[in-house]
Structures are given as structure tokens and as C-alpha cells.
Scaffold this active site. Structure first.
Site, PDB file in Angstrom:
ATOM      1  N   ARG A   1       0.829  -1.218   0.000  1.00 24.83           N
ATOM      2  CA  ARG A   1       0.000   0.000   0.000  1.00 24.83           C
ATOM      3  C   ARG A   1       0.862   1.267   0.000  1.00 24.83           C
ATOM      4  O   ARG A   1       0.520   2.260   0.630  1.00 24.83           O
ATOM      5  CB  ARG A   1      -0.957   0.026   1.197  1.00 24.83           C
TER       6      ARG A   1
ATOM      7  N   TYR B   1     -14.581 -11.701   0.178  1.00 28.92           N
ATOM      8  CA  TYR B   1     -15.321 -10.500  -0.253  1.00 28.92           C
ATOM      9  C   TYR B   1     -16.501 -10.883  -1.150  1.00 28.92           C
ATOM     10  O   TYR B   1     -17.581 -10.282  -1.071  1.00 28.92           O
ATOM     11  CB  TYR B   1     -14.386  -9.532  -0.988  1.00 28.92           C
TER      12      TYR B   1
END
Ligand code: CP3
Length: 338
Positions: A23, A147
């Protein structure tokens, strides 16, 4: 010149470890926020090669990192499989949840939907200098399935665990679909210039032991084999976050070249073959906080990994409120420690 990241992923120990951060592109950087302000739809942002190239390069330029990671998201694969995906402001990802065999049977991978990611890959590769390597990535099947089945993050993955125990054949079908789509997606990234790949198994921590082979080891091994059949020398890093007790078997069973280590694990005690590179495992909180505690721990890690193939990284992604200056301080500490 051989890029240091690739040297380490071939199993070589180097005197100064290469560094990149999970990230490393994102909202903690003001230059990211400036571009994102004009692109309210995150999926479209990821699928805009011009913006995605720029955002990928921002942290590499600012901090002289040893790798760029393609700017995209692990949930683009469900998007390309036809599942509805959106990012609700301040709430994270949302998907129309799939809960049964019919929902899984309806999934079809449309590679054309992810063609912009390949344009990004080509654009980034062309812009990088001789030092920084381009890392492509995808979510590993279990993590992506959490997810797809739950429809959001931040749960105990109750529905996906129920499905996996109750209907093993249906769950296996979902893993097959994800292995196939993810393999195609990663091979396309490599065709477009990615020099290494990372599989994010961010939710390995919620897999019950009795399902670990079916949910993690076997799907990951199949993806690694599929990619290596097309790109035999392309190194692959697996990041099974929260799976400390499984790391030895993960390395053996999957065939990865490197393993990402979360901050909960004692990296010096990880028992994998000497050729497997270790990557990690600084607590992201230390980067958020900065200062002497961060520098001391970074130096300790570099010293503990001396003589082994090691890539400096965090134990998970950069946290959003992290001051960018702390990243510069961290990189300086790593480069002066070695
Ligand atoms: O710099 C990089 O690391 C490259 C880009 C990247 C993103 N997501 C961009 C992103 C990468 C490698 C990812 C991986 C990813 N995405 C993971 C695995 C890594 C991990 O953190 O465990 C997961 C689980 C996702 C799914 C995802 N995407 C979530 C849960 C969220 C919301 C959380 C948040 O931070 O808001 C996203 C959105 C997302 N992906 C953002 C970025 C920069 C923030 C979106 C924004 O700008 O609003």
C-alpha cells in the site's frame, strides 16, 4: 544491472535489502489525494491507465523505492467475473454477495474488462529506471472469496466458512473459477511487463485448519504452477497474513519464491528452505508513529536477516494517517543500517 529485488527473489542475500511497502501508493500521499479528488469512482480510477501509471510511480519517485507495485485492486477479479463491485465512501468495498451454487455458476471471466491494467503495467515498466522492479499482484482465492461471499470486509467470514464446510463441491468450484481467472490475470500482467508477482492472502487468519489445504495451499499451488508454465523464471511472493503456524508447509506446498511475513510472526524463527526469500515484517504502527522506535526496530530487522535473502517491507499495508516523512526516515534508516 540486475534489480536488487529480483536478485533476492532468486535466493541471493544482498548486503543492503531492497525495500518497498505494501500500500505504498494511496491516501497517505497528498499527491495521490489530489488525483483521486477528481476521480470519485475508485473502480474507474484503477481502470484509467494514465492515472494508474502516475499513482504507481508517485511513491517510487518520492522515496526511491526498489519496487513499484501496480496500482489496481484485488477486487478487480470479481468485477471481471461479472460481480457488481463498488466502493462506498468511507466504508470500503461492497459487492452483491454470492451465497450459492447458482451464483457461482453464473461467473464468467471477461479478460477485456482488465485490459486497462495491462496498459498500466506497460506504462509503468517503460517509466521505471534500472533499479526499481515492477511487481504485479492479485488476491489469492480464499481472500477474494471472502469478499465475494460476504459482500464486504470486516466480518468473521461466517458465510464463506459455512459454505466451505456445508458444500465442499460448490466451494471447490468457486476456488476453480478463481484459480483460472487469477492465473490468466497474472500471466497477462507478466506479458505486459510485471517482473515479479505477489499473491495477497490477507485473510489467511480466518481459514480453519481443516480447510487450509482446500482454501489456501492447493489453489495457491495451482496458480503458481499455471503462471510458471508460461513464465518459468518469474518470481512469485505469497503473503499468507496471519498464518504463522502454516508458513513451513505454505512454502513447501505452493512453490512460491518469497513469503511475506506479518508483524505477529518472529521472522528470524521462520523455517523455510534457504532459497525462499522472506519479506516483511515491520509493524505498520511503527511507521505511523515514526521516530527512534521505528528506526531501532528497522535496524534490528536488517541485522536479524543478514545473510538471508530478505526484502524489507511492513507486516501489512501503510496505514492511511501515516505521515509521508516517516517513510523517507524509514528508507534512510534501512540504507544506513546496511
Ligand atoms: O500501493 C499498492 O499497494 C498498490 C495498490 C493496492 C490497492 N489495494 C489500492 C487501494 C493493492 C496492492 C491493494 C490490495 C488489496 N485491496 C488488498 C490486499 C492487501 C491488504 O490490505 O490486505 C485488499 C484486502 C484489498 C481490498 C480493498 N481495497 C479494501 C479492503 C479497500 C478499502 C480499505 C481502504 O483502505 O479504504 C480497498 C480500497 C483501496 N485499494 C484503496 C487503495 C489505494 C483506497 C481507496 C481510495 O482511494 O479511497
Amino acid at each position: 544491472m540486475v534489480k536488487k529485488l529480483l536478485q533476492v527473489l532468486r535466493g541471493e542475500a544482498v548486503s543492503q535489502p531492497p525495500v518497498w511497502l505494501m500500500r505504498q501508493a494511496g491516501r497517505y500521499l497528498p499527491e495521490y489525494r489530489a488525483l483521486r479528488a477528481n476521480a470519485p469512482d475508485f473502480v474507474q480510477f484503477c481502470l484509467n491507465p494514465e492515472l494508474a501509471v502516475e499513482v504507481t510511480l508517485q511513491p517510487v519517485r518520492r522515496f526511491q523505492l526498489d519496487a513499484a507495485i501496480l496500482f489496481a485492486d484485488i477486487l478487480l477479479v470479481p468485477h471481471a467475473l461479472g460481480q457488481k463491485l463498488w466502493f462506498a465512501e468511507g466504508e470500503g468495498p461492497r459487492l452483491d454477495p454470492i451465497r450459492d451454487a447458482s451464483g457461482i455458476a453464473a461467473l464468467r471471466y471477461d479478460a477485456a474488462k482488465l485490459a486497462p491494467v495491462m496498459q498500466t503495467s506497460k506504462g509503468v515498466r517503460a517509466a521505471l529506471d534500472d533499479n526499481a522492479a515492477l511487481i504485479g499482484f492479485a488476491g489469492a482465492p480464499w481472500t477474494v472469496a471472502t469478499y465475494m461471499i460476504e459482500g464486504q470486509g470486516g466480518t468473521d467470514h461466517e458465510n464463506v466458512r459455512k459454505l466451505a464446510w456445508r458444500e465442499p463441491a460448490t466451494f471447490a468450484r468457486l476456488m476453480d473459477v478463481l484459480v483460472d481467472a487469477t492465473s490468466q490475470y497474472l500471466i497477462a500482467q507478466a506479458d505486459a511487463g510485471a517482473e515479479a508477482l505477489q499473491l495477497f492472502e490477507s485473510w489467511a487468519s480466518t481459514v480453519p485448519a481443516g480447510l487450509f489445504d482446500a482454501a489456501v495451499l492447493s489453489p495457491t499451488a495451482r496458480i503458481v504452477a499455471n503462471v510458471k508454465a508460461k513464465h518459468p523464471k518469474l518470481p512469485i511472493i505469497g503473503f499468507p497474513r496471519g498464518a504463522g503456524g502454516w508458513l513451513t508447509r505454505y512454502a513447501q506446498a505452493t512453490g512460491v519464491d518469497g513469503i511475506g511475513i506479518d508483524q505477529m510472526t518472529d521472522i528470524a524463527a521462520v523455517n523455510v528452505p534457504a532459497r525462499v526469500a522472506l519479506q516483511g515484517n515491520l509493524d505498520p504502527i511503527l511507521l505511523l508513529q515514526g521516530g527512534e522506535a521505528m528506526r531501532t526496530e528497522a535496524r534490528r530487522l536488517v541485522a536479524a536477516m543478514r545473510g538471508r535473502p530478505f526484502i524489507f517491507n511492513l507486516g501489512h499495508g501503510v496505514m492511511q494517517p501515516t505521515p509521508p516523512d516517516h517513510v523517507a526516515e524509514l528508507v534512510a534508516a534501512i540504507r544506513s543500517a546496511s
